[in-house]
Design an enzyme around this catalytic site. Structure first.
Site, PDB file in Angstrom:
ATOM      1  N   CYS A 104       0.828  -1.204   0.000  1.00  0.00           N
ATOM      2  CA  CYS A 104       0.000   0.000   0.000  1.00  0.00           C
ATOM      3  C   CYS A 104       0.868   1.262   0.000  1.00  0.00           C
ATOM      4  CB  CYS A 104      -0.877  -0.019   1.247  1.00  0.00           C
ATOM      5  SG  CYS A 104      -1.861   1.447   1.414  1.00  0.00           S
ATOM      6  N   CYS A 110      -1.826   5.737   6.930  1.00  0.00           N
ATOM      7  CA  CYS A 110      -3.178   5.261   7.175  1.00  0.00           C
ATOM      8  C   CYS A 110      -3.338   4.627   8.552  1.00  0.00           C
ATOM      9  CB  CYS A 110      -3.571   4.284   6.065  1.00  0.00           C
ATOM     10  SG  CYS A 110      -5.145   3.489   6.349  1.00  0.00           S
ATOM     11  N   CYS A 113      -3.632  -0.896   8.328  1.00  0.00           N
ATOM     12  CA  CYS A 113      -2.974  -2.205   8.189  1.00  0.00           C
ATOM     13  C   CYS A 113      -1.616  -2.149   8.880  1.00  0.00           C
ATOM     14  CB  CYS A 113      -2.769  -2.539   6.718  1.00  0.00           C
ATOM     15  SG  CYS A 113      -4.282  -2.791   5.825  1.00  0.00           S
ATOM     16  N   CYS A 194      -6.647   1.475  -1.835  1.00  0.00           N
ATOM     17  CA  CYS A 194      -6.469   0.547  -0.692  1.00  0.00           C
ATOM     18  C   CYS A 194      -6.375  -0.905  -1.170  1.00  0.00           C
ATOM     19  CB  CYS A 194      -7.637   0.722   0.275  1.00  0.00           C
ATOM     20  SG  CYS A 194      -7.674  -0.500   1.580  1.00  0.00           S
ATOM     21  N   GLN A 307     -19.706  -9.504   8.376  1.00  0.00           N
ATOM     22  CA  GLN A 307     -18.312  -9.948   8.481  1.00  0.00           C
ATOM     23  C   GLN A 307     -17.576  -9.416   7.252  1.00  0.00           C
ATOM     24  OE1 GLN A 307     -17.087 -11.556  11.070  1.00  0.00           O
ATOM     25  NE2 GLN A 307     -18.845 -12.504  12.088  1.00  0.00           N
ATOM     26  N   PHE A 336     -25.519 -13.059  20.248  1.00  0.00           N
ATOM     27  CA  PHE A 336     -24.885 -12.001  19.444  1.00  0.00           C
ATOM     28  C   PHE A 336     -25.031 -12.386  17.960  1.00  0.00           C
ATOM     29  CE2 PHE A 336     -22.634 -12.429  23.488  1.00  0.00           C
ATOM     30  CZ  PHE A 336     -22.736 -11.142  24.016  1.00  0.00           C
ATOM     31  N   GLU A 357     -29.920 -11.079  19.991  1.00  0.00           N
ATOM     32  CA  GLU A 357     -29.090  -9.977  19.485  1.00  0.00           C
ATOM     33  C   GLU A 357     -29.581  -8.678  20.121  1.00  0.00           C
ATOM     34  OE1 GLU A 357     -26.586  -9.043  17.145  1.00  0.00           O
ATOM     35  OE2 GLU A 357     -27.336  -7.013  17.485  1.00  0.00           O
ATOM     36  N   ASP A 404     -20.731 -15.160  19.530  1.00  0.00           N
ATOM     37  CA  ASP A 404     -19.873 -14.321  18.667  1.00  0.00           C
ATOM     38  C   ASP A 404     -19.978 -12.869  19.131  1.00  0.00           C
ATOM     39  OD1 ASP A 404     -18.361 -13.261  16.630  1.00  0.00           O
ATOM     40  OD2 ASP A 404     -19.903 -13.469  15.093  1.00  0.00           O
ATOM     41  N   CYS A 430     -13.072 -11.754  18.645  1.00  0.00           N
ATOM     42  CA  CYS A 430     -12.240 -10.769  17.945  1.00  0.00           C
ATOM     43  C   CYS A 430     -11.314 -10.063  18.934  1.00  0.00           C
ATOM     44  CB  CYS A 430     -13.115  -9.764  17.195  1.00  0.00           C
ATOM     45  SG  CYS A 430     -14.251  -8.871  18.267  1.00  0.00           S
TER      46      CYS A 430
HETATM   47  C1  LIG Z   1     -19.124  -9.691  16.135  1.00  0.00           C
HETATM   48  S1  LIG Z   1     -20.781  -9.274  15.766  1.00  0.00           S
HETATM   49  C2  LIG Z   1     -21.399 -10.847  15.286  1.00  0.00           C
HETATM   50  C3  LIG Z   1     -22.683 -10.853  14.525  1.00  0.00           C
HETATM   51  C4  LIG Z   1     -23.039 -12.167  13.849  1.00  0.00           C
HETATM   52  N1  LIG Z   1     -22.822 -13.296  14.716  1.00  0.00           N
HETATM   53  C5  LIG Z   1     -22.295 -12.340  12.548  1.00  0.00           C
HETATM   54  O1  LIG Z   1     -21.508 -13.283  12.432  1.00  0.00           O
HETATM   55  O2  LIG Z   1     -22.507 -11.548  11.633  1.00  0.00           O
HETATM   56  C6  LIG Z   1     -21.407  -8.989  17.347  1.00  0.00           C
HETATM   57  C7  LIG Z   1     -22.875  -8.729  17.415  1.00  0.00           C
HETATM   58  O3  LIG Z   1     -23.193  -8.488  18.792  1.00  0.00           O
HETATM   59  C8  LIG Z   1     -24.188  -7.505  18.856  1.00  0.00           C
HETATM   60  N2  LIG Z   1     -24.087  -6.902  20.196  1.00  0.00           N
HETATM   61  C9  LIG Z   1     -23.193  -5.988  20.637  1.00  0.00           C
HETATM   62  N3  LIG Z   1     -23.415  -5.698  21.936  1.00  0.00           N
HETATM   63  C10 LIG Z   1     -24.469  -6.454  22.317  1.00  0.00           C
HETATM   64  C11 LIG Z   1     -25.173  -6.604  23.547  1.00  0.00           C
HETATM   65  N4  LIG Z   1     -24.828  -5.917  24.649  1.00  0.00           N
HETATM   66  N5  LIG Z   1     -26.208  -7.467  23.589  1.00  0.00           N
HETATM   67  C12 LIG Z   1     -26.567  -8.172  22.494  1.00  0.00           C
HETATM   68  N6  LIG Z   1     -25.929  -8.071  21.303  1.00  0.00           N
HETATM   69  C13 LIG Z   1     -24.902  -7.225  21.214  1.00  0.00           C
HETATM   70  C14 LIG Z   1     -23.868  -6.564  17.709  1.00  0.00           C
HETATM   71  O4  LIG Z   1     -25.004  -5.814  17.330  1.00  0.00           O
HETATM   72  C15 LIG Z   1     -23.400  -7.531  16.633  1.00  0.00           C
HETATM   73  O5  LIG Z   1     -24.464  -7.934  15.823  1.00  0.00           O
END
Ligand SMILES: C[S@@+](CC[C@H](N)C(=O)[O-])C[C@H]1O[C@@H](n2cnc3c(N)ncnc32)[C@H](O)[C@@H]1O
Length: 473
Positions: A104, A110, A113, A194, A307, A336, A357, A404, A430
């Site tokens: 890049c 930036c 990365c 990018c 994602q 989540f 969620e 997640d 993550c």
């Molecule tokens: C890493 S993302 C994963 C989403 C999904 N599993 C995917 O693979 O696309 C985390 C998710 O957690 C939700 N989130 C964040 N804080 C939260 C909370 N306090 N309670 C419930 N969900 C939450 C976000 O809106 C988001 O959709």
């Protein structure tokens, strides 16, 4: 859409700054704020979890961004306390064999990365060893079974399908800046080239730069450009969409220009004006395909969590489903759950799936996505999963659980997960530190860590994504 024919002699030329990058490999720009701090030579012996080289300086750890393990560097101290020193890289005196030339041209400015100077293979090994060390040191896991990492092809470039561009129009010099925010700064770095964006996103972003440059030239009142705050862009092989986040509504004439542009590019156009609801302005709701055994379509808006790496996402979802060994008698709980990225494919295999969620629009969309795919054993609920009330979902029981969470992790859920009696848990993380903290709780609840997989979700950056599978002891 009419484009200006007078680009070269128009006084209000668009002012994108194309930063030059004519430094030698490993050499850094000088920083006037560091004029009087000591310059050191340092041997770097490891890499921190956030990608900084670490050496020892008078008994303290000294962190040098941009340096690699095994290197000798010249650096200038920028901050220090009793325990640690931060230094700014001036020059790499003895480079590591793993050092590569970043692709890049705005890598230095930036900050997006921060590991592009490390070979792709070594990035993966580094990330895996960070998770391994943390799990061993802080959760006493010492015999971890690592599965083969899930790797982004093309040497870890061309993978990112979603970005947010910051916009700032400065009326004092008639300069329009569009790009990513520089690391630890409000500066905007132009990123039309990018290298981690998908080819589709690269084309979309270049078309956007052209559009905004044309607007800059053509508008009678360029200060209208101040109303552009951000531009969200998504583009993969299944489609492309853009959301302009505006501070105030724009005149009809400008909206027509945006609409014509979106139509000519085949882009779904969305608007969010101040704190008003998101509106679809032009085109269809975009969908992305999860190319699994039972192909799943996921509809999204450019503001939704998606994602960013479609290739790794698909392999990750497949791995979660396979390792959870979901059968037709299983009740699956997806916490989540977002738009249903895991839960919708899981619904094809399970007796039923409950997705939970925090954002109600996402829950609505996951239900719409279930209808879109003809799935009828899927239900979804809105719940703040950091709140004690979330525990009621655990008390309903589940055979298999998918977790997640965002960067903060899922401590409350991990502390109480035994209440579900689930036999297997897939945890996608993550943030390795949150993962290790939550792992300790899950192990205490009578589970064992079965396997771990490094997910190469964000190559060229120090972000670490991991999948771990727990099973009931
Ligand atoms: C890493 S993302 C994963 C989403 C999904 N599993 C995917 O693979 O696309 C985390 C998710 O957690 C939700 N989130 C964040 N804080 C939260 C909370 N306090 N309670 C419930 N969900 C939450 C976000 O809106 C988001 O959709």
């Amino acid at each position: 859409m009419a484009k200006s024919n007078h680009r070269s002699n128009n006084k209000r030329r668009s002012g994108y700054r194309k930063p030059s990058n004519n430094l030698a490999m490993g050499q850094r720009r000088s920083d006037s704020s560091l004029e009087h701090t000591p310059i050191i030579e340092l041997d770097i012996d490891s890499l921190s979890y956030d990608g900084k080289g670490i050496g020892r300086l008078n008994g303290r750890a000294c962190f040098v961004e941009g340096s690699l393990s095994g290197e000798k560097v010249k650096a200038q101290i920028s901050a220090a306390n009793n325990k640690r020193v931060e230094a700014k890289l001036i020059k790499v005196l003895e480079p590591s064999p793993e050092r590569v030339k970043p692709k890049c041209s705005v890598y230095e400015q930036c900050g997006g990365c921060d590991l592009q100077h490390l070979s792709h293979n070594q990035q993966i090994q580094h990330k895996q060893s960070i998770v391994e060390q943390l799990l061993c040191r802080n959760a006493c896991v010492d015999d971890l079974r690592w599965l083969d990492p899930i790797i982004t092809s093309d040497a870890g470039y061309d993978y990112r399908r979603k970005i947010r561009l910051a916009c700032y129009y400065d009326p004092s010099n008639n300069q329009l800046n569009i790009g990513f925010r520089a690391a630890k700064s409000k500066k905007i770095v132009a990123v039309s080239e990018c290298q981690v964006m998908t080819p589709q996103l690269k084309s979309l972003v270049q078309a956007l730069y052209q559009l905004m440059g044309d607007l800059h030239e053509q508008l009678d009142q360029p200060k209208l450009l101040r109303e552009f705050a951000h531009i969200e862009c998504v583009a993969d092989q299944d489609g492309q969409s853009v959301c302009f986040r505006l501070l105030k509504p724009l005149p009809t004439g400008v909206m027509t220009l945006l609409e014509n542009w979106a139509q000519s590019q085949g882009v779904s156009l969305w608007l969010r004006i101040a704190d008003k609801p998101l509106e679809r302005y032009q085109g269809n709701l975009s969908t992305t395909n999860l190319d699994l055994k039972n192909g799943v379509k996921i509809a999204y808006t450019p503001e939704d969590f998606l994602q960013v790496n479609a290739q790794v996402n698909e392999a990750m979802v497949a791995s979660v489903l396979q390792q959870l060994d979901i059968s037709i008698d299983d009740r699956v709980l997806d916490l989540f759950s977002g738009l249903g990225n895991f839960s919708l494919p899981a619904a094809y295999l399970a007796k039923d799936v409950l997705a939970v969620e925090g954002i109600d629009e996402m829950v609505e969309k996951s239900l719409e996505n279930a209808r879109l795919n003809g799935i009828d054993n899927f239900s979804a609920s809105v719940q703040d999963l950091f709140n004690e009330e979330a525990l009621s979902w655990l008390d309903q029981g589940a055979d298999k659980i998918i977790l997640d969470p965002p960067r903060a992790g899922a401590e409350l859920i991990a502390q109480n997960i035994g209440r579900t009696n689930a036999t297997k848990i897939a945890y996608v993380s993550c943030n390795p530190q949150a993962l290790v903290r939550d792992t300790k709780w899950i192990l205490e609840q009578g589970y064992q860590l079965e396997s771990a997989t490094l997910l190469d979700m964000f190559p060229q950056t120090s972000h670490i994504e991991t999948l771990v599978i727990f099973s009931k002891c």
